[in-house]
Design an enzyme around this catalytic site. Structure first.
Site, PDB file in Angstrom:
ATOM      1  N   ASP A 526      -7.662   7.815  27.265  1.00 39.19           N
ATOM      2  CA  ASP A 526      -6.265   7.719  27.684  1.00 39.19           C
ATOM      3  C   ASP A 526      -5.588   9.081  27.694  1.00 39.19           C
ATOM      4  O   ASP A 526      -5.996  10.016  26.996  1.00 39.19           O
ATOM      5  CB  ASP A 526      -5.483   6.790  26.749  1.00 39.19           C
ATOM      6  CG  ASP A 526      -5.805   5.333  26.974  1.00 39.19           C
ATOM      7  OD1 ASP A 526      -6.716   5.036  27.766  1.00 39.19           O
ATOM      8  OD2 ASP A 526      -5.147   4.480  26.344  1.00 39.19           O
ATOM      9  N   HIS A 686      -8.972   9.315  23.291  1.00 38.20           N
ATOM     10  CA  HIS A 686      -7.962  10.052  24.046  1.00 38.20           C
ATOM     11  C   HIS A 686      -8.520  11.426  24.426  1.00 38.20           C
ATOM     12  O   HIS A 686      -9.146  12.100  23.597  1.00 38.20           O
ATOM     13  CB  HIS A 686      -6.682  10.229  23.223  1.00 38.20           C
ATOM     14  CG  HIS A 686      -5.977   8.934  22.924  1.00 38.20           C
ATOM     15  ND1 HIS A 686      -6.410   8.069  21.943  1.00 38.20           N
ATOM     16  CD2 HIS A 686      -4.885   8.362  23.501  1.00 38.20           C
ATOM     17  CE1 HIS A 686      -5.606   7.012  21.925  1.00 38.20           C
ATOM     18  NE2 HIS A 686      -4.684   7.162  22.844  1.00 38.20           N
TER      19      HIS A 686
END
Length: 895
Positions: A526, A686
């Site tokens: 992400d 992430h």
């Protein structure tokens, strides 16, 4: 020196050009800039508003919306001896002699029908259930359904007893263990409700009758179980125990009754309740013996028609009446608790008949999805409808709602039994809680508000969501809508005799997709792309030949277009993570849509592919429960996105997270999912944001190597859904604004490269500027040290003969106060060879006269005057009067 006037020949100013080309270039350059800016805005607006929504792939569980059913006629015939023998609740209440003060029923029914065991009421005064005048109002709680917790949390004040499924028999050691839902327990303790946990022989979703038989036949094992049970009940301050042994298959009931006797004796000595669940009309039970050694018997008066029987009512009113009548032949009424159905079954008819359990809300959604009218059967007080699925197979849905339970409560109250319990929390019609804790006697219902009963407000249920299927990919298939249900009340018996579903209410219903193969894993990243960390992650993925899914933040993608191209080129999936990473639940709907569509447009521009994969910022949970968690998923669904959740989150975004902690948490979360019997396929990491993602980069190879060595396969979101990459990232068709997208892409590319070129130029200029300052500082320092060391004079020498001439230009306008003193201060310089050229720019005061008079005899001062033309004009004039190699321009008011 005397003043001079402007010479007759006008000299060209250094800021002036005789060519009109400069102004023309400026004008047309400005016009082109405005044109392209307006064109870019127009293209962006049209592209975003074109409302292109890629088609969602057809999931095998997904039904066709608004499909008409061919026939809604009933497909079952319900006839048996109970129907012929019993007249139903209405007849029963009419014939019943009203009781008062908890007395037993009168003689309206024949004594032979009851054969009651009038034993004394069990001495349970040490436990009070007087919270409601209605008697015991209980409900069963399970921790394997998130909706059960939400229902408990919202409606616990409507109950005075909760029966959670928390104590189990371990068949491997014939001992007991607890599996307590801590957050539910916290809710129960804060409310003060009585907690009566179930003792179950359900082990890993199978009722182990063999374990129960061994324990009951072995005195040592039986006593160990009772001792351990007492320890648990006293430790956790539970009110007692609810024994639920199923599929025991004992030839006789002696061992079970003996166990209940020992349990009853030892628990009563410690003021603990003993209760037991029994199935109606089951001749395997010694009801009389069990009633003697239980404070309460829970009569599970549901599943009249269930998995193996074929379609029919969940609990027909006449069947319930018969079940209670049969039970009280051996069980005192004051010990009997009637269990009420709050769910339904969806039967698949045909040669391969099967069924699945559905909640009330799921039943409503299926009816709404298939446009099937719901029929309230005023004979059974149950509801049903028919529909055909996508394969043309006929289904029949039978379920219970608030009206069913209302009538059941009326019957239970008039019968005089101890109370009721709902099976189960999370499946029920929320309207039940409007009256569940009320006194259900006819007299008490005189002021009951049935208009409120008919209104179904979606906002009251926004914290609830029903899930169908399993997996980590979510598709919202229904959102909360208000409904209208019109009940018809029989005021004679205060029963709901008819019910019309005028408009179907609904709450959030989500369908989950995924794979049951727990050996498949999907890496997702992400917040990227990031110019520092995303390329490193791509290098690692390439090294191990592992695919991944990148959920892009639009503004980061715009600033890193080549990285996005690389992600797509190397075969990774790309999803939407909004444009600026806001909390979608806290922004306007218009802003949310713009966030989604801007990012999708950018992805389409860069890759030529759209995407149906979305992950909401701040909420990647694969089973959201709250309103704020569901809003982003629901909004995204309007644009044909699937929400890609996750079940393995090592919290790599936390400040201070190390590679070790990220790795160990990933392994731990996966093990927890496996232990819970869930596949747990999607890992959340992430590649941007925070103070840096180096810890994630360092942990990634260890995660990949660990799972690969254990036989796990890293794959794509498309694979776990049984789809292709083209279905998850469909090519943008040329007829859907394709060329407009290309134009938009060129603007995006132009913006990307322009910004990078300008940034690079800015850096270069900054470096040159700083270098120049440093260079001058070095030279000046060296010169200063040389002069200090050798005492050298400037290069022109002390007499100043070699010093170049310097002209100091002083333009002035209306400076009669400061002009003389300013020129005088300039004359004080120690530079040996300079002149001052004072230019009066058409002053209206005495500036020119005062300076001329003050310095008339000073050879270093030349004073001129000219018509007013502005400072630039005066400076240019002064420069024109100078013959010096160097000029310095100073205002007339500078000292």
């Amino acid at each position: 020196m005397a003043g001079n006037t402007i010479p007759t020949t006008t000299k060209r100013q250094i800021f002036q050009t005789n060519s009109p080309g400069r102004w023309q270039r400026l004008k047309w350059g400005g016009r082109l800039l405005v044109f392209f800016l307006a064109l870019g805005i127009a293209i962006f607006y049209i592209a975003v508003s074109r409302d292109y929504k890629p088609a969602l792939p057809r999931m095998k569980e997904q039904s066709q919306l608004y499909k008409k059913v061919l026939d809604t006629s009933r497909t079952f015939v319900f006839k048996n001896s109970l129907i012929e023998q019993y007249g139903g609740f209405r007849k029963y209440i009419n014939e019943r002699v009203p009781y008062r003060g908890g007395a037993f029923p009168g003689q309206a029914k024949k004594d032979s029908d009851h054969s009651l065991v009038h034993s004394k009421r069990a001495d349970t005064s040490f436990r009070s259930f007087t919270k409601f005048p209605a008697g015991i109002r209980a409900a069963f709680y399970v921790d394997w359904d998130a909706q059960s917790f939400l229902s408990l949390q919202q409606y616990i004040d409507k109950m005075n007893m909760v029966i959670p499924e928390w104590i189990f028999i371990d068949p491997t050691a014939d001992t007991i263990y607890t599996d307590i839902d801590q957050r539910a327990w916290g809710v129960m303790k804060r409310s003060g409700v009585k907690i009566l946990p179930i003792l179950s022989n359900n082990y890993k979703e199978i009722f182990r009758g063999d374990a129960v038989r061994r324990i009951l036949a072995d005195p040592a094992k039986k006593q160990r179980l009772i001792t351990d049970l007492i320890r648990i009940l006293e430790r956790d301050n539970f009110v007692g125990v609810n024994v639920d042994f199923e599929e025991v298959d004992e030839k006789n009931n002696e061992d079970l009754v003996s166990f209940q006797k020992d349990l009853y004796t030892q628990l009563h000595a410690r003021h603990l309740l003993v209760t037991q669940d029994v199935i109606p009309f089951n001749e395997d039970y010694d009801f009389k013996g069990l009633a003697k050694y239980n404070d309460y018997i829970f009569l599970m008066a549901y599943d009249q028609f269930s998995d193996n029987s074929g379609p029919g009512p969940i609990a027909h009113q006449k069947w319930i009446e018969g079940a209670v009548d049969d039970a009280v032949k051996n069980i005192p009424e004051q010990k009997l608790i009637l269990c009420l159905a709050a769910y339904g079954y969806d039967w698949r008819l045909g040669r391969e008949m099967s069924s699945r359990t559905v909640s009330y809300q799921q039943a409503l959604f299926t009816a709404k999805d298939n446009d099937a009218p719901i029929d309230f059967d005023n004979d059974s007080y149950n509801l049903h409808y028919n529909y055909d699925d996508d394969d043309g197979v006929r289904h029949q849905v039978q379920f219970c709602d608030a009206a069913t339970i209302f009538n059941d409560l009326r019957f239970a109250t008039e019968y005089g039994i101890a109370g009721t319990s709902i099976w189960r929390l999370g499946d029920e019609d929320p309207r039940v809680w409007e009256f569940y804790d009320h006194d259900m006697r006819k007299m008490a219902l005189a002021h009951f508000d049935f208009s409120a009963f008919s209104k179904v407000d979606a906002k009251a249920n926004t914290d609830f969501v029903d899930y169908e299927g399993s997996g980590e990919v979510l598709d919202i298939i229904a959102t909360p809508t208000n409904g209208r249900i019109t009940p018809e009340l029989n005021t004679g018996e205060m029963l709901i005799s008819e019910e019309s579903y005028d408009s179907l209410p609904s709450k959030f219903v989500a369908r989950k997709y995924g794979t049951s193969d727990s050996m498949k894993l999907v890496l997702t990243f992400d917040d990227g792309p990031d110019p520092n960390y995303t390329p490193k992650i791509l290098d690692i993925l390439s090294k191990y030949h592992v695919p991944a899914a990148f959920f892009l933040v639009g503004i980061n993608a715009e600033n890193n277009i080549p990285i996005v191209k690389r992600e797509f080129k190397e075969g990774h999936e790309i999803g939407n993570h909004t444009f600026t990473h806001p909390n979608i639940a806290k922004v306007s709907n218009r802003r949310a849509i713009l966030e989604l569509e801007s990012t999708r447009l950018l992805i389409e521009c860069i890759t030529g592919r759209s995407t149906i994969m979305f992950r909401a910022p701040y909420n990647a949970d694969f089973e959201p429960e709250k309103w704020e968690e569901l809003i982003p998923v629901a909004i995204a669904r309007t644009k044909n996105y699937l929400d890609i959740g996750e079940s393995i989150d090592p919290l790599d975004w936390e400040p201070g997270a190390t590679a070790d902690s990220i790795f160990y948490r990933t392994v731990q979360r996966k093990n927890e999912m496996t232990k819970a019997g869930l596949s747990g396929n999607i890992i959340l990491l992430h590649d941007a944001g925070g103070d840096g993602r180096q810890a994630t980069v360092d942990a990634l190879p260890r995660i990949i190597e660990y799972f690969q060595k254990r036989g796990f396969q890293f794959t794509t979101v498309a694979d776990i859904l049984g789809k292709t990459r083209d279905e998850m990232m469909p090519p943008v068709p040329k007829g859907s604004g394709y060329y407009l997208l290309q134009a938009n892409y060129y603007f995006a590319e132009l913006g990307y490269w322009s910004s990078h070129i300008l940034f690079s130029a800015f850096v270069v200029f900054m470096v040159l500027s700083v270098s120049r300052v440093i260079f001058i500082a070095v030279i000046a320092s060296r010169e200063h040290r040389r002069e200090k060391k050798y005492g050298l004079a400037p290069f022109w020498g002390i007499n100043g003969k070699q010093a170049p001439l310097v002209s100091i230009i002083v333009p002035a306008y209306n400076e009669e106060i400061n002009a003389v003193s300013s020129v005088q201060s300039l004359l004080n310089t120690d530079y040996p060879n300079f002149e001052i050229i004072f230019v009066n720019d058409g002053s209206h005061d005495q500036t020119y006269e005062r300076v001329s008079q003050a310095f008339a005899n000073n050879p270093k001062v030349k004073v001129f005057t000219k018509p007013n033309g502005g400072k630039a004009s005066a400076l240019n004039y002064g420069i024109g009067m100078s013959e010096a190699e160097y000029v310095i321009c100073i205002d007339a008011d500078t000292k």
